[in-house]
Design an enzyme around this catalytic site. Structure first.
Site, mmCIF file in Angstrom:
data_model
loop_
_atom_site.group_PDB
_atom_site.id
_atom_site.type_symbol
_atom_site.label_atom_id
_atom_site.label_comp_id
_atom_site.label_asym_id
_atom_site.label_seq_id
_atom_site.Cartn_x
_atom_site.Cartn_y
_atom_site.Cartn_z
ATOM 1 N N SER A 144 0.850 -1.197 0.000
ATOM 2 C CA SER A 144 0.000 0.000 0.000
ATOM 3 C C SER A 144 0.879 1.237 0.000
ATOM 4 C CB SER A 144 -0.895 0.005 1.248
ATOM 5 O OG SER A 144 -1.559 1.248 1.381
ATOM 6 N N TYR A 157 -1.629 -0.680 10.180
ATOM 7 C CA TYR A 157 -1.676 -1.056 8.763
ATOM 8 C C TYR A 157 -0.413 -0.650 8.014
ATOM 9 C CZ TYR A 157 -3.643 -1.506 4.024
ATOM 10 O OH TYR A 157 -3.871 -1.833 2.703
#
Length: 252
Positions: A144, A157
């Protein structure tokens, strides 16, 4: 792409969004795909759609955090197609309750690590021996932009996704001489079903304003990069992290 026709591979987390677009793109290129997803219905629907258009695909349930489930999807690929040429580990989730470093509960952190880091290691342990038996192949991991861009609103995350970069470089350096390629894709803001469900219109509009591109990302944008990395055209690409983000992050 050259060299995708007849190749067999797995898209883990392929029921919808980036994974589903990737499965469709690879099948259009002539690849034989197994689609795994925690929601089996999504995986089967995507596989059925591919088959209805003349492609070859199988859908099945996959729990990316389970070694047994990961081993099973690899076995299915070997049984159905005779081997494995690529594995797209497109696994993510566990962001609920993930906030700043002072307030993030440890159980939320542990869940994020399990889904966003541990699952990719488990996928590697399941797929790599079969790729080595084949004489080489591609491990392709979805990370990501949050891993490298700085995220003041979440901590677990981005930390978990960053670990994937180290995993890919380890695989690339350890087994590159054996024909294994391991690369990472960091998507920017891609308008998947999940993004449209969890982000407000204001957040999406803000994302579009800060990207030096006339639009935000589409799942097909990421699928195109996966196709390259899985194909013979990507044969000399190894140990790299690719940011596919419309210029949202510009990195050397």
């Amino acid at each position: 792409m050259r060299g995708l026709a007849g190749k067999s591979g797995i898209i883990a987390g392929g029921g919808r969004g980036i994974g589903a677009a990737t499965a469709r793109r690879l099948a259009e290129e002539g690849a034989l795909v197994i689609i795994g997803d925690i929601v089996e219905e999504w995986a089967q629907q995507t596989a059925d759609d591919i088959v209805s258009k003349g492609g070859t695909a199988i859908g099945m349930r996959l729990d990316g955090t389970s070694p047994q489930s990961q081993q099973e999807i690899v076995r299915r690929a070997v049984e159905a197609f005779g081997g494995l040429d690529f594995f797209h580990s497109n696994l993510a989730g566990g962001t609920e309750g993930d906030v700043n470093a002072l307030d993030c509960p440890l159980d939320v952190f542990d869940k994020s690590i399990e889904i966003n880091t541990k699952s990719h290691l488990i996928a590697t342990q399941a797929a790599l021996p079969v790729l080595l038996e084949r004489g080489g192949g591609a491990m392709i991991y979805t990370s990501s932009g949050a891993a490298t861009g700085g995220s003041p609103w979440q901590v677990a995350y981005p930390m978990a996704k960053n670990a994937i970069h180290a995993l890919a470089r380890h695989v690339a350096t350890k087994w590159g001489k054996n024909g294994i390629r391991a690369n990472v894709i960091c998507p920017g803001l891609v308008l998947t079903e999940a993004v449209q469900q969890h982000m407000t219109e204001e957040q999406v509009s803000m994302g579009k304003r800060v990207v030096p591109s006339p639009r935000l990302g589409k799942p097909d944008d990421i699928a195109a990069m996966v196709a390259l990395l899985a194909s013979d055209d990507g044969e000399w690409i190894n140990g790299q992290v690719y940011h596919v983000n419309g210029g949202g992050q510009m990195r050397g």
